[in-house]
Design a protein around this motif. Structure first.
Motif, short mmCIF file in Angstrom:
data_model
loop_
_atom_site.label_atom_id
_atom_site.label_comp_id
_atom_site.label_asym_id
_atom_site.label_seq_id
_atom_site.Cartn_x
_atom_site.Cartn_y
_atom_site.Cartn_z
N ASN A 1 167.86 87.39 -10.00
CA ASN A 1 169.18 87.87 -9.59
C ASN A 1 169.66 87.05 -8.39
O ASN A 1 169.17 87.21 -7.27
CB ASN A 1 169.06 89.36 -9.18
N ILE A 2 170.64 86.17 -8.64
CA ILE A 2 171.12 85.34 -7.52
C ILE A 2 172.49 85.83 -7.01
O ILE A 2 173.23 85.08 -6.37
CB ILE A 2 171.16 83.84 -7.89
N ASP A 3 172.78 87.08 -7.27
CA ASP A 3 174.01 87.69 -6.75
C ASP A 3 174.01 87.59 -5.21
O ASP A 3 173.10 88.11 -4.56
CB ASP A 3 174.02 89.16 -7.19
N PRO A 4 175.04 86.95 -4.62
CA PRO A 4 175.05 86.83 -3.15
C PRO A 4 175.32 88.16 -2.45
O PRO A 4 175.19 88.26 -1.22
CB PRO A 4 176.18 85.83 -2.88
N GLY A 5 175.63 89.21 -3.21
CA GLY A 5 176.00 90.49 -2.58
C GLY A 5 174.83 91.41 -2.31
O GLY A 5 175.02 92.49 -1.74
N VAL A 6 173.58 91.04 -2.68
CA VAL A 6 172.45 91.96 -2.44
C VAL A 6 172.02 91.89 -0.98
O VAL A 6 172.48 91.01 -0.24
CB VAL A 6 171.26 91.66 -3.38
N ARG A 7 171.12 92.78 -0.58
CA ARG A 7 170.79 92.85 0.85
C ARG A 7 170.17 91.54 1.35
O ARG A 7 170.50 91.04 2.41
CB ARG A 7 169.83 94.00 1.10
N TYR A 8 169.23 90.99 0.56
CA TYR A 8 168.63 89.71 0.93
C TYR A 8 168.89 88.70 -0.17
O TYR A 8 168.05 88.49 -1.05
CB TYR A 8 167.13 89.87 1.17
N PRO A 9 170.09 88.08 -0.18
CA PRO A 9 170.42 87.15 -1.27
C PRO A 9 169.47 85.95 -1.29
O PRO A 9 168.91 85.56 -0.26
CB PRO A 9 171.84 86.70 -0.94
N ILE A 10 169.30 85.38 -2.48
CA ILE A 10 168.45 84.19 -2.61
C ILE A 10 169.31 82.97 -2.27
O ILE A 10 170.32 82.71 -2.92
CB ILE A 10 167.91 84.11 -4.05
N ILE A 11 168.91 82.25 -1.24
CA ILE A 11 169.73 81.09 -0.84
C ILE A 11 169.08 79.78 -1.29
O ILE A 11 169.63 78.70 -1.05
CB ILE A 11 170.01 81.08 0.69
N GLY A 12 167.96 79.87 -1.97
CA GLY A 12 167.30 78.67 -2.49
C GLY A 12 165.83 79.01 -2.72
O GLY A 12 165.42 80.17 -2.54
N ALA A 13 165.07 78.02 -3.16
CA ALA A 13 163.66 78.29 -3.43
C ALA A 13 162.87 76.99 -3.36
O ALA A 13 163.42 75.90 -3.59
CB ALA A 13 163.49 78.91 -4.82
N ALA A 14 161.58 77.13 -3.03
CA ALA A 14 160.66 75.98 -3.11
C ALA A 14 159.84 76.16 -4.38
O ALA A 14 159.30 77.24 -4.63
CB ALA A 14 159.74 75.96 -1.89
N LEU A 15 159.76 75.10 -5.18
CA LEU A 15 159.04 75.20 -6.45
C LEU A 15 157.89 74.20 -6.49
O LEU A 15 158.09 72.99 -6.32
CB LEU A 15 160.00 74.91 -7.61
N GLN A 16 156.68 74.71 -6.70
CA GLN A 16 155.56 73.82 -7.00
C GLN A 16 155.28 73.95 -8.50
O GLN A 16 154.72 74.96 -8.96
CB GLN A 16 154.29 74.15 -6.20
N ARG A 17 155.67 72.92 -9.25
CA ARG A 17 155.54 73.01 -10.72
C ARG A 17 154.09 73.03 -11.16
O ARG A 17 153.77 73.58 -12.20
CB ARG A 17 156.27 71.82 -11.38
N ARG A 18 153.17 72.40 -10.38
CA ARG A 18 151.76 72.39 -10.79
C ARG A 18 151.07 73.72 -10.50
O ARG A 18 149.93 73.93 -10.89
CB ARG A 18 151.00 71.28 -10.05
N GLY A 19 151.76 74.63 -9.78
CA GLY A 19 151.17 75.94 -9.52
C GLY A 19 151.17 76.79 -10.78
O GLY A 19 151.81 76.45 -11.78
N GLY A 20 150.46 77.91 -10.74
CA GLY A 20 150.43 78.77 -11.92
C GLY A 20 149.50 79.95 -11.76
O GLY A 20 149.37 80.51 -10.66
N THR A 21 148.85 80.32 -12.83
CA THR A 21 147.96 81.48 -12.83
C THR A 21 146.74 81.18 -13.71
O THR A 21 146.73 80.21 -14.46
CB THR A 21 148.65 82.74 -13.42
N ALA A 22 145.74 82.05 -13.63
CA ALA A 22 144.57 81.98 -14.53
C ALA A 22 144.12 83.42 -14.76
O ALA A 22 144.61 84.34 -14.11
CB ALA A 22 143.44 81.17 -13.89
N ARG A 23 143.20 83.59 -15.70
CA ARG A 23 142.71 84.95 -15.95
C ARG A 23 141.52 85.22 -15.01
O ARG A 23 140.46 84.60 -15.13
CB ARG A 23 142.31 85.13 -17.40
N HIS A 24 141.71 86.18 -14.09
CA HIS A 24 140.73 86.37 -13.02
C HIS A 24 139.32 86.67 -13.51
O HIS A 24 138.36 86.04 -13.11
CB HIS A 24 141.21 87.43 -12.03
N ASP A 25 139.19 87.67 -14.40
CA ASP A 25 137.82 88.05 -14.78
C ASP A 25 137.14 86.96 -15.59
O ASP A 25 135.92 86.78 -15.50
CB ASP A 25 137.78 89.41 -15.48
#
Ligand code: FAD
Ligand code: PYC
Length: 417
Positions: free
Chosen positions: A161-185
């Motif tokens: 939701n990039i609506d500028p009217g919310v309490r804490y609008p998103i003004i940008g982001a840092a993206l690490q494309r090599r980041g991600g997830t794995a299955r913990h167990d």
């Protein structure tokens, strides 16, 4: 106050699944080992695996007070990234991120590592300045990280939701494309099976209650709930409980233990393509391969050894998630749990030999050690086998707190403390 369908917060914890247990032997402790690792999480099991595979130690045991993977390894939100600020840290975490690439093949066990990108949201000018500084520092270290406008962030993650009217609008982001997830167990089980195949004894329900030393102060073994066990080298990898275990050898560490909690929703079809984190409004979220939304919170305000967190913190996290993703408002949350994280003053870990000969420690990963699992395990094994740190963990000593050589990663920790 907004209401959410957080009706069935069932305290769950990881259970022993039938089936996987048969994949490795339930060992009974021998009276003597060349090396012992205390703690059967990913770090401890991994260290035993690398000690056996890469450093030729044959007679090793992992001692676990509960069941393997029942600590933070099985309780975390599995975010993997290496976008830390300082040179020492980005080398350390990127060492681990690179190891994730080949881990499934090395263990012959699918740890479901998924490079789907980790996006950190900026809501204030301060956030933007901090993230841009991290991006520049990361890129100088060869670690990918890039700045996105709100529109670019939404293109990468359409539900945002990039609506500028919310309490804490998103003004940008840092993206690490090599980041991600794995299955913990799967990480715990994969390391356990591979270590077992190399002759490592993995002993569950075996709590270490004391560390034995000879007259010169050198470690000679441990006392456990299943009797004394001798060993020339002891590695401690007991996240959350590190101070307690190290206290058994008379060592005080600069650690505080806090509950950190997470929760998952009912499973739904793929809806969230990447990991999204917001430190400013205290929430992080991804979607597991089973379809559950995996959501995490900030740490509790008070130190504690309980494996659950404050209800108000879970509530607050869901409010934040609903502001960033209004369409998730009606989802039901199925399970909520906590882990104990041990936090250093500079939010960086300790992987080091100690002033007690034969005693080594890997701790202080706080809210962020899952991503480091293959790297931390390898570096602990190296330090134990050679009785000296690897160049990558040489800065992460206990003495840095005495000498003032802090590696302050509070901002990169990206979880509210
Ligand atoms: P653990 O898996 O906790 O293993 C330590 C083991 O030591 C435990 O099984 C414990 O039972 C055992 N032990 C303790 N005392 C004794 C004793 N006396 N004798 C024998 N055994 C003992 N990190 C990330 O990078 N990304 C994330 O998204 C992330 N999210 C998180 C979310 C939550 C809710 C939590 C709690 C943590 C999160 N973390 C995350 C942090 C991460 O989970 C940990 O840093 C990491 O899993 C630590 O791994 P470990 O193997 O050292 O510890
Ligand atoms: O270190 O990326 C992290 C993390 C996310 C959630 C908890 N820790």
């Amino acid at each position: 106050m907004q209401r959410y369908s957080l009706f069935s917060l069932v305290r769950h914890g990881l259970r022993n699944h039938s089936g996987w247990r048969e994949q490795w032997r339930a060992a009974t402790p021998k009276s003597h080992y060349d090396a012992i690792v205390i703690g059967g999480g990913g770090h401890g099991l991994g260290a035993a695996f690398y000690l056996a595979r890469d450093y030729g130690l044959a007679n090793i045991a992992v001692l676990e007070k509960g069941w393997i993977g029942g600590g933070n390894t099985g309780r975390n939100t599995t975010i993997i990234r290496s976008n830390y600020l300082f040179d020492e840290s980005s080398s350390l975490y990127d060492h681990a991120v690179k190891k994730w690439d080949t881990l499934s093949e090395e263990l012959n066990y699918n740890v479901m590592y998924s490079r789907r990108g980790v996006m950190m949201l900026a809501h204030t000018v301060h956030d933007e300045q901090v993230f841009r500084r991290h991006i520049h520092a990361n890129r100088l270290n060869g670690v990918d990280n890039e700045w996105l406008t709100p529109e670019q962030a939404k293109a990468y993650c359409p539900p945002l939701n990039i609506d500028p009217g919310v309490r804490y609008p998103i003004i940008g982001a840092a993206l690490q494309r090599r980041g991600g997830t794995a299955r913990h167990d799967a990480v715990a089980w994969g390391y356990a099976r591979a270590a077992d195949a190399m002759g490592v004894d993995i002993i569950e329900n075996c709590e270490v209650t004391g560390i034995d030393r000879d007259r010169s102060g050198r470690v000679i073994g441990v006392q456990t709930s299943r009797g004394p066990i001798r060993a020339a080298k002891v590695g401690v990898s007991a996240a959350g409980n590190s101070s307690v275990v190290m206290g058994m050898a008379g060592l005080r560490l600069p650690l505080e233990s806090f509950p950190l909690q997470a929760l998952v929703s009912e499973p739904v079809k793929p809806v969230l393509p990447c990991v999204v984190m917001s430190n400013t409004i205290h929430a992080y979220i991804s979607q597991s391969d089973k379809g559950e939304l995996v959501i995490g919170a900030g740490t509790d305000v008070y130190t504690s050894y309980t494996q659950r967190g404050g209800l108000h913190i879970a509530q607050h996290t869901l409010e934040a998630i609903c502001e960033i993703f209004p369409q998730f408002r009606r989802m039901r949350m199925l399970r909520n749990w906590g882990g104990i994280v041990d936090v250093t003053p500079d939010r960086s870990p300790i992987i080091a030999k100690t002033s007690v000969p034969g005693l080594y420690v890997n701790c202080g990963w706080g809210t962020g050690g899952f991503k480091a699992t293959p790297g931390a395990a390898h570096l602990l094994a190296h330090t134990m086998a050679t009785d000296a740190p690897h160049a990558l963990n040489a800065p992460f000593t206990i003495e840095r707190f005495r000498d003032g050589h802090m590696i302050d990663e509070a901002a990169a920790a990206a979880v509210a403390h």
